[in-house]
Design an enzyme around this catalytic site. Structure first.
Site, PDB file in Angstrom:
ATOM      1  N   SER A 158       0.840  -1.201   0.047  1.00 21.61           N
ATOM      2  CA  SER A 158       0.007  -0.374  -0.093  1.00 21.61           C
ATOM      3  C   SER A 158       0.937   1.336   0.228  1.00 21.61           C
ATOM      4  O   SER A 158       1.777   1.313  -0.879  1.00 21.61           O
ATOM      5  CB  SER A 158      -1.053  -0.075   1.118  1.00 21.61           C
ATOM      6  OG  SER A 158      -1.987   0.693   1.093  1.00 21.61           O
ATOM      7  N   ARG A 227     -11.552   6.619   9.078  1.00 19.64           N
ATOM      8  CA  ARG A 227     -11.247   5.499   9.319  1.00 19.64           C
ATOM      9  C   ARG A 227     -12.535   4.333   8.778  1.00 19.64           C
ATOM     10  O   ARG A 227     -11.941   3.140   8.013  1.00 19.64           O
ATOM     11  CB  ARG A 227     -10.951   5.035  10.504  1.00 19.64           C
ATOM     12  CG  ARG A 227     -10.201   3.560  10.752  1.00 19.64           C
ATOM     13  CD  ARG A 227      -9.072   3.394  10.094  1.00 19.64           C
ATOM     14  NE  ARG A 227      -8.427   2.094  10.396  1.00 19.64           N
ATOM     15  CZ  ARG A 227      -7.320   1.889   9.820  1.00 19.64           C
ATOM     16  NH1 ARG A 227      -6.873   2.591   8.778  1.00 19.64           N
ATOM     17  NH2 ARG A 227      -6.587   0.643  10.311  1.00 19.64           N
ATOM     18  N   ASP A 320      -8.446  -6.812  -4.989  1.00 22.48           N
ATOM     19  CA  ASP A 320      -8.105  -5.534  -4.473  1.00 22.48           C
ATOM     20  C   ASP A 320      -8.585  -4.492  -5.415  1.00 22.48           C
ATOM     21  O   ASP A 320      -8.099  -4.328  -6.374  1.00 22.48           O
ATOM     22  CB  ASP A 320      -6.503  -5.521  -4.359  1.00 22.48           C
ATOM     23  CG  ASP A 320      -6.053  -4.091  -3.610  1.00 22.48           C
ATOM     24  OD1 ASP A 320      -7.140  -3.193  -3.378  1.00 22.48           O
ATOM     25  OD2 ASP A 320      -5.049  -4.190  -3.314  1.00 22.48           O
ATOM     26  N   HIS A 353      -7.890  -5.431  -0.577  1.00 22.82           N
ATOM     27  CA  HIS A 353      -6.554  -4.696  -0.213  1.00 22.82           C
ATOM     28  C   HIS A 353      -6.015  -5.304   1.134  1.00 22.82           C
ATOM     29  O   HIS A 353      -4.640  -5.302   0.964  1.00 22.82           O
ATOM     30  CB  HIS A 353      -6.927  -2.994  -0.216  1.00 22.82           C
ATOM     31  CG  HIS A 353      -5.625  -2.322  -0.022  1.00 22.82           C
ATOM     32  ND1 HIS A 353      -4.725  -2.515  -1.059  1.00 22.82           N
ATOM     33  CD2 HIS A 353      -5.194  -1.660   0.833  1.00 22.82           C
ATOM     34  CE1 HIS A 353      -3.536  -1.713  -0.815  1.00 22.82           C
ATOM     35  NE2 HIS A 353      -3.943  -1.163   0.443  1.00 22.82           N
ATOM     36  N   ASP A 354      -6.709  -5.591   2.067  1.00 20.68           N
ATOM     37  CA  ASP A 354      -6.149  -6.147   3.288  1.00 20.68           C
ATOM     38  C   ASP A 354      -5.570  -7.332   3.146  1.00 20.68           C
ATOM     39  O   ASP A 354      -4.864  -7.774   4.089  1.00 20.68           O
ATOM     40  CB  ASP A 354      -7.394  -6.419   4.329  1.00 20.68           C
ATOM     41  CG  ASP A 354      -7.534  -5.298   5.090  1.00 20.68           C
ATOM     42  OD1 ASP A 354      -6.780  -4.443   5.190  1.00 20.68           O
ATOM     43  OD2 ASP A 354      -8.785  -5.228   5.927  1.00 20.68           O
TER      44      ASP A 354
END
Length: 386
Positions: A158, A227, A320, A353-354
């Protein structure tokens, strides 16, 4: 992208301690001289006599220097603990691993919450607008301080991947390999848009007060919303469906806009938890640095990579959608056009993405073999400092 409470396993680096490196000033990309600067960092493993086994781990937006092990009297493991330790992808029996909190951060390194020596108050918005290149230039000072002439590798996902690309362009003679994971040469309009919505939510909080909130109430609601937005982009549609479905929480106090669905409660929990450990102004500065970053420096990326001799491993994930695989493929294409030995791997993961934090087995296999190849090549030649 957050740290979870996990038991320390037998392959852990164990109890670790955060260290600090300070220097007088740094010439920023905007021409301003800024200092003094302190970087918080941690190291795992032992630096060999030739200083040829050092790997720099570069964290993402919400990360910090605590990448592995645990701190004394705490039970929260580092954010990449599954990857760093004896026998793991970054084998600390073989490699010396470094991770530092970035310039502009809020976990020990100089950032907006730090005290301005001129005013004796937190910098707040007097902190200079920094770039990814500034962050990397500060890291280079730390690496020099540790006496390391050439890093075996720089690795990050990232925003950490942004830093990897900056190292590749700016300090190619100081690295032997690079592993950018789930990242991009520069942000797309959509990526900038998500960050801007997060920034606006912080600045719209009544407690933000143009960044001057350190002696009062922090803008927790705005930061929590930022967040929450981020977490939506980190997951995939499939991973959300598998984790939450349309399950509803147990009935609580009657209210029209209660968090009825499990996913709503999860996002609120993540937002509320984040504000306990992160500074809102740091969030503004770091996301702006990400949006302004362009590894190609306004020209075809392959031109910026001319003459680079480092080996490159690029990793992407099929689900992602925040940093889609096509952006990683652009990095690969530019590297190959520049004549760089490059390997590309696209992992079939449902985590979105995690995945760069969660696909331990697959990523570890790729990284372990790549580093072994790079390390062996230089150990055989004995060109430790070249």
């Amino acid at each position: 992208m957050t740290k979870e409470k996990k038991p320390v396993n037998v392959n852990s680096v164990g109890v670790v301690k955060t260290e600090y490196f300070s220097f007088n000033e740094l010439l920023l990309e905007n021409g301003e001289r800024f200092g003094p600067i302190t970087l918080a960092y941690e190291t795992y493993g032992i630096l060999n006599k030739e200083k040829s086994n050092a790997i720099l781990i570069l964290h993402a937006l919400s990360g910090d220097a605590h990448a592995a092990g645990i701190h004394e009297n705490e039970n929260i493991t580092g954010w990449w603990d599954a990857f760093i330790g004896p026998g793991k992808a970054f084998d600390t029996d073989k490699y010396f691993v470094i991770c530092s909190n970035i310039l502009g951060g809020c976990k020990g390194s100089t950032g907006p919450a730090s005290i301005n020596p001129k005013t004796k108050k937190p910098y707040a918005l007097d902190f200079p607008l920094i770039s990814i290149n500034d962050i990397v230039n500060a890291q280079k000072r730390l690496v020099d301080h540790l006496g390391i002439v050439k890093l075996l590798s720089v690795v990050g996902g990232s925003m950490g991947g942004h830093q990897v690309l900056a190292w590749l362009v700016n300090y190619s003679d100081s690295i032997r390999s690079a592993v950018p994971i789930a990242t991009t040469i520069k942000h797309s309009p959509q990526q900038i848009a998500f960050n801007e919505v997060g920034r606006q939510s912080i600045m719209a909080d009544v407690h933000w007060k143009s960044g001057n909130y350190y002696d009062g109430t922090v803008p927790s609601k705005g930061l929590a919303v930022a967040r929450m937005i981020g977490h939506i982009t980190y997951m995939s549609d499939k991973s959300m469906a598998e984790k939450f479905g349309r399950d509803k929480k147990e009935a609580g106090e009657p209210f029209k806009f209660t968090a009825d669905f499990e996913v709503e409660g999860y996002l609120r929990y993540r937002g509320d938890n984040f504000v306990k450990r992160f500074d809102a102004n740091s969030y503004l500065y770091i996301t702006k640095a990400m949006d302004n970053f362009d590894a190609s420096k306004g020209k075809p990326f392959q031109e910026a990579l001319r003459g680079v001799k480092a080996k490159v491993l690029v990793i992407a994930f099929k689900s992602d959608w925040l940093y889609p695989a096509y952006q990683s493929k652009e990095i690969v294409k530019a590297c190959k056009l520049a004549g760089i030995e490059t390997t590309y791997c696209e992992v079939d993961s449902a985590y979105g993405h995690d995945a760069f934090l969660l696909e331990v087995e697959e990523e570890s296999h790729l990284i372990r073999h790549f580093l072994k190849k790079v390390y062996y090549a230089y150990e055989v030649t004995g060109n430790y400092g070249e």
